[in-house]
Design a protein around this motif. Structure first.
Motif, PDB file in Angstrom:
ATOM      1  N   GLY A  45       0.718  -1.395   0.035  1.00 28.17           N
ATOM      2  CA  GLY A  45      -0.124   0.115   0.053  1.00 28.17           C
ATOM      3  C   GLY A  45       0.914   1.191   0.009  1.00 28.17           C
ATOM      4  N   LEU A  46       1.916   1.163   0.605  1.00 32.18           N
ATOM      5  CA  LEU A  46       2.887   2.396   0.833  1.00 32.18           C
ATOM      6  C   LEU A  46       3.459   2.691  -0.334  1.00 32.18           C
ATOM      7  CD1 LEU A  46       4.146   4.739   2.397  1.00 32.18           C
ATOM      8  CD2 LEU A  46       5.833   3.195   3.031  1.00 32.18           C
ATOM      9  N   PRO A  47       3.982   1.887  -1.316  1.00 30.54           N
ATOM     10  CA  PRO A  47       4.493   2.015  -2.694  1.00 30.54           C
ATOM     11  C   PRO A  47       3.261   2.466  -3.637  1.00 30.54           C
ATOM     12  CG  PRO A  47       5.429  -0.067  -1.879  1.00 30.54           C
ATOM     13  CD  PRO A  47       4.331   0.444  -0.825  1.00 30.54           C
ATOM     14  N   ALA A  48       2.298   1.828  -3.571  1.00 32.19           N
ATOM     15  CA  ALA A  48       0.972   2.476  -4.179  1.00 32.19           C
ATOM     16  C   ALA A  48       0.744   3.735  -4.188  1.00 32.19           C
ATOM     17  CB  ALA A  48      -0.270   1.612  -3.879  1.00 32.19           C
ATOM     18  N   VAL A  49       0.788   4.392  -2.742  1.00 35.73           N
ATOM     19  CA  VAL A  49       0.584   5.669  -2.600  1.00 35.73           C
ATOM     20  C   VAL A  49       1.724   6.689  -3.031  1.00 35.73           C
ATOM     21  CG1 VAL A  49       0.397   7.451  -0.923  1.00 35.73           C
ATOM     22  CG2 VAL A  49      -1.052   5.528  -0.672  1.00 35.73           C
ATOM     23  N   LEU A  50       2.883   6.114  -2.764  1.00 36.36           N
ATOM     24  CA  LEU A  50       4.056   6.835  -3.343  1.00 36.36           C
ATOM     25  C   LEU A  50       4.148   7.017  -4.865  1.00 36.36           C
ATOM     26  CD1 LEU A  50       6.942   5.405  -0.778  1.00 36.36           C
ATOM     27  CD2 LEU A  50       5.573   7.775  -0.939  1.00 36.36           C
ATOM     28  N   CYS A  51       3.733   6.078  -5.569  1.00 31.02           N
ATOM     29  CA  CYS A  51       3.478   5.862  -6.688  1.00 31.02           C
ATOM     30  C   CYS A  51       2.726   6.813  -7.404  1.00 31.02           C
ATOM     31  CB  CYS A  51       3.492   4.363  -7.592  1.00 31.02           C
ATOM     32  SG  CYS A  51       4.850   3.452  -7.384  1.00 31.02           S
ATOM     33  N   ALA A  52       1.588   6.927  -6.906  1.00 29.84           N
ATOM     34  CA  ALA A  52       0.293   7.825  -7.147  1.00 29.84           C
ATOM     35  C   ALA A  52       0.967   9.320  -7.164  1.00 29.84           C
ATOM     36  CB  ALA A  52      -0.951   7.541  -6.330  1.00 29.84           C
ATOM     37  N   CYS A  53       1.760   9.790  -5.924  1.00 33.10           N
ATOM     38  CA  CYS A  53       2.154  10.969  -6.032  1.00 33.10           C
ATOM     39  C   CYS A  53       3.171  11.222  -6.978  1.00 33.10           C
ATOM     40  CB  CYS A  53       2.855  10.810  -4.352  1.00 33.10           C
ATOM     41  SG  CYS A  53       1.788  10.791  -3.155  1.00 33.10           S
ATOM     42  N   VAL A  54       3.946  10.278  -7.323  1.00 34.78           N
ATOM     43  CA  VAL A  54       5.077  10.769  -8.410  1.00 34.78           C
ATOM     44  C   VAL A  54       4.378  10.723  -9.808  1.00 34.78           C
ATOM     45  CG1 VAL A  54       6.791   9.714  -9.738  1.00 34.78           C
ATOM     46  CG2 VAL A  54       6.782   9.573  -7.388  1.00 34.78           C
ATOM     47  N   GLY A  55       3.039   9.803 -10.016  1.00 40.01           N
ATOM     48  CA  GLY A  55       2.316   9.933 -11.214  1.00 40.01           C
ATOM     49  C   GLY A  55       1.583  11.270 -11.256  1.00 40.01           C
ATOM     50  N   LEU A  56       1.055  11.853 -10.346  1.00 38.89           N
ATOM     51  CA  LEU A  56       0.421  13.009 -10.453  1.00 38.89           C
ATOM     52  C   LEU A  56       1.192  14.307 -10.206  1.00 38.89           C
ATOM     53  CD1 LEU A  56      -2.599  11.911  -7.973  1.00 38.89           C
ATOM     54  CD2 LEU A  56      -2.350  12.084 -10.491  1.00 38.89           C
ATOM     55  N   LYS A  57       2.309  14.189  -9.445  1.00 33.69           N
ATOM     56  CA  LYS A  57       3.196  15.292  -9.395  1.00 33.69           C
ATOM     57  C   LYS A  57       4.809  14.754  -9.186  1.00 33.69           C
ATOM     58  CE  LYS A  57       3.920  19.388  -6.536  1.00 33.69           C
ATOM     59  NZ  LYS A  57       4.351  19.997  -5.284  1.00 33.69           N
ATOM     60  N   PRO A  58       5.482  14.632 -10.375  1.00 28.24           N
ATOM     61  CA  PRO A  58       6.817  13.966 -10.498  1.00 28.24           C
ATOM     62  C   PRO A  58       7.774  14.714  -9.577  1.00 28.24           C
ATOM     63  CG  PRO A  58       5.951  14.261 -12.595  1.00 28.24           C
ATOM     64  CD  PRO A  58       4.948  14.908 -11.781  1.00 28.24           C
ATOM     65  N   HIS A  59       7.504  16.094  -9.311  1.00 26.84           N
ATOM     66  CA  HIS A  59       8.497  16.520  -8.382  1.00 26.84           C
ATOM     67  C   HIS A  59       8.484  16.263  -6.893  1.00 26.84           C
ATOM     68  CE1 HIS A  59      10.360  18.713 -11.834  1.00 26.84           C
ATOM     69  NE2 HIS A  59       9.263  19.076 -11.955  1.00 26.84           N
ATOM     70  N   VAL A  60       7.459  15.421  -6.579  1.00 25.01           N
ATOM     71  CA  VAL A  60       7.196  15.140  -5.200  1.00 25.01           C
ATOM     72  C   VAL A  60       8.530  14.151  -4.587  1.00 25.01           C
ATOM     73  CG1 VAL A  60       6.063  12.983  -5.561  1.00 25.01           C
ATOM     74  CG2 VAL A  60       5.674  14.276  -3.632  1.00 25.01           C
ATOM     75  N   THR A  61       9.200  13.617  -5.371  1.00 23.90           N
ATOM     76  CA  THR A  61      10.171  12.925  -5.078  1.00 23.90           C
ATOM     77  C   THR A  61      11.500  13.495  -4.379  1.00 23.90           C
ATOM     78  OG1 THR A  61      11.445  12.736  -7.182  1.00 23.90           O
ATOM     79  CG2 THR A  61       9.904  11.029  -6.780  1.00 23.90           C
ATOM     80  N   GLU A  62      11.463  14.876  -4.590  1.00 25.05           N
ATOM     81  CA  GLU A  62      12.631  15.870  -4.058  1.00 25.05           C
ATOM     82  C   GLU A  62      11.937  16.487  -2.573  1.00 25.05           C
ATOM     83  OE1 GLU A  62      15.598  15.857  -5.065  1.00 25.05           O
ATOM     84  OE2 GLU A  62      14.451  13.991  -6.408  1.00 25.05           O
ATOM     85  N   THR A  63      10.688  15.948  -2.105  1.00 20.19           N
ATOM     86  CA  THR A  63      10.404  16.552  -0.908  1.00 20.19           C
ATOM     87  C   THR A  63      10.869  15.476   0.284  1.00 20.19           C
ATOM     88  OG1 THR A  63       8.156  15.182  -0.762  1.00 20.19           O
ATOM     89  CG2 THR A  63       8.247  17.439  -1.890  1.00 20.19           C
ATOM     90  N   LEU A  64      11.015  15.914   1.329  1.00 19.27           N
ATOM     91  CA  LEU A  64      11.479  15.131   2.446  1.00 19.27           C
ATOM     92  C   LEU A  64      10.576  14.139   2.890  1.00 19.27           C
ATOM     93  CD1 LEU A  64      13.988  14.910   4.331  1.00 19.27           C
ATOM     94  CD2 LEU A  64      12.766  16.520   5.798  1.00 19.27           C
ATOM     95  N   PRO A  65       9.390  14.390   2.919  1.00 21.81           N
ATOM     96  CA  PRO A  65       8.457  13.369   3.557  1.00 21.81           C
ATOM     97  C   PRO A  65       8.332  12.017   2.517  1.00 21.81           C
ATOM     98  CG  PRO A  65       7.270  15.517   3.698  1.00 21.81           C
ATOM     99  CD  PRO A  65       8.375  15.651   3.066  1.00 21.81           C
ATOM    100  N   TRP A  66       8.401  12.534   1.047  1.00 21.92           N
ATOM    101  CA  TRP A  66       8.437  11.288   0.230  1.00 21.92           C
ATOM    102  C   TRP A  66       9.626  10.610   0.247  1.00 21.92           C
ATOM    103  CZ3 TRP A  66      10.848   8.798  -3.634  1.00 21.92           C
ATOM    104  CH2 TRP A  66      10.114   7.889  -4.314  1.00 21.92           C
ATOM    105  N   ARG A  67      10.870  11.318   0.127  1.00 22.31           N
ATOM    106  CA  ARG A  67      12.083  10.603   0.373  1.00 22.31           C
ATOM    107  C   ARG A  67      12.200   9.737   1.644  1.00 22.31           C
ATOM    108  NH1 ARG A  67      14.975  15.727  -0.901  1.00 22.31           N
ATOM    109  NH2 ARG A  67      15.843  15.165   1.161  1.00 22.31           N
ATOM    110  N   ARG A  68      11.839  10.343   2.750  1.00 25.01           N
ATOM    111  CA  ARG A  68      11.888   9.540   4.009  1.00 25.01           C
ATOM    112  C   ARG A  68      11.100   8.192   4.058  1.00 25.01           C
ATOM    113  NH1 ARG A  68      16.064  11.651   4.111  1.00 25.01           N
ATOM    114  NH2 ARG A  68      16.361  13.387   5.645  1.00 25.01           N
ATOM    115  N   LEU A  69       9.793   8.377   3.560  1.00 24.77           N
ATOM    116  CA  LEU A  69       8.854   7.116   3.462  1.00 24.77           C
ATOM    117  C   LEU A  69       9.495   6.107   2.424  1.00 24.77           C
ATOM    118  CD1 LEU A  69       5.248   8.887   3.561  1.00 24.77           C
ATOM    119  CD2 LEU A  69       6.402   7.077   5.145  1.00 24.77           C
ATOM    120  N   ALA A  70      10.174   6.591   1.321  1.00 31.83           N
ATOM    121  CA  ALA A  70      10.542   5.691   0.308  1.00 31.83           C
ATOM    122  C   ALA A  70      11.804   5.153   0.677  1.00 31.83           C
ATOM    123  CB  ALA A  70      10.896   6.374  -1.053  1.00 31.83           C
TER     124      ALA A  70
END
Length: 166
Positions: A45-70
């Motif tokens: 489930g966590l990767p599903a949410v993280l992938c949805a975030c990247v699919g909707l807003k690709p620059h999210v991978t540079e945010t601290l919460p996204w990086r820490r969770l991943a």
């Protein structure tokens, strides 16, 4: 000189992330009847949410919460993959998709590989190598799932909670 990203590479990258979100969401759903469903539902489930975030807003991978969770997910997955891999190796199992531990091993490897592929993808325009790799990885689980779904004799020895999945 900065890398120029063609629009189709960016769109393909986002679509791949949305398809992986769908795959991980389906993988989460089929865990519902597993004896240790909660653990595996979080694991997919966590990767599903993280992938949805990247699919909707690709620059999210540079945010601290996204990086820490991943990073946390990759770290925990790597530890579990190492444990499962050692168990499979020690028992001399070769047809790993016929073993529940092998399917768990493969699923976690897929989540970790995908999250590592996503890491820092928002820092600069995605390139052809990353997108080509993403397309290949995205197609694989859907084709494998379809193959096992069509060839039911391959799943006949699986535990009942694995046979009643989609």
């Amino acid at each position: 000189m900065g890398e120029v990203c063609s629009p189709w590479l960016s769109v393909t990258w986002r679509v791949c992330n949305l398809f992986m979100c769908l795959f991980f969401a389906l993988a989460t759903y089929v865990q519902i009847n597993d004896p240790d469903a909660g653990v595996w539902m979080v694991g997919y489930g966590l990767p599903a949410v993280l992938c949805a975030c990247v699919g909707l807003k690709p620059h999210v991978t540079e945010t601290l919460p996204w990086r820490r969770l991943a990073d946390l997910h990759v770290m925990v997955s790597s530890a579990v993959v190492a444990t499962l891999g050692w168990r499979l190796y020690r028992e001399g199992l070769t047809d790993i998709l016929q073993q529940e531990e092998g399917r768990e091993f493969s699923g976690l490897m897929l989540t970790a590989a995908w999250l590592l592929l996503c890491r820092h993808s928002g820092r600069a325009p995605v390139g052809g190598l990353r997108v080509s790799t993403a397309v290949a990885i995205t197609v694989f689980p859907f084709v494998a799932w379809l193959y096992f779904y069509i060839n039911k004799e391959l799943t006949s020895n699986w535990p009942s909670h694995c046979q009643t999945a989609i």
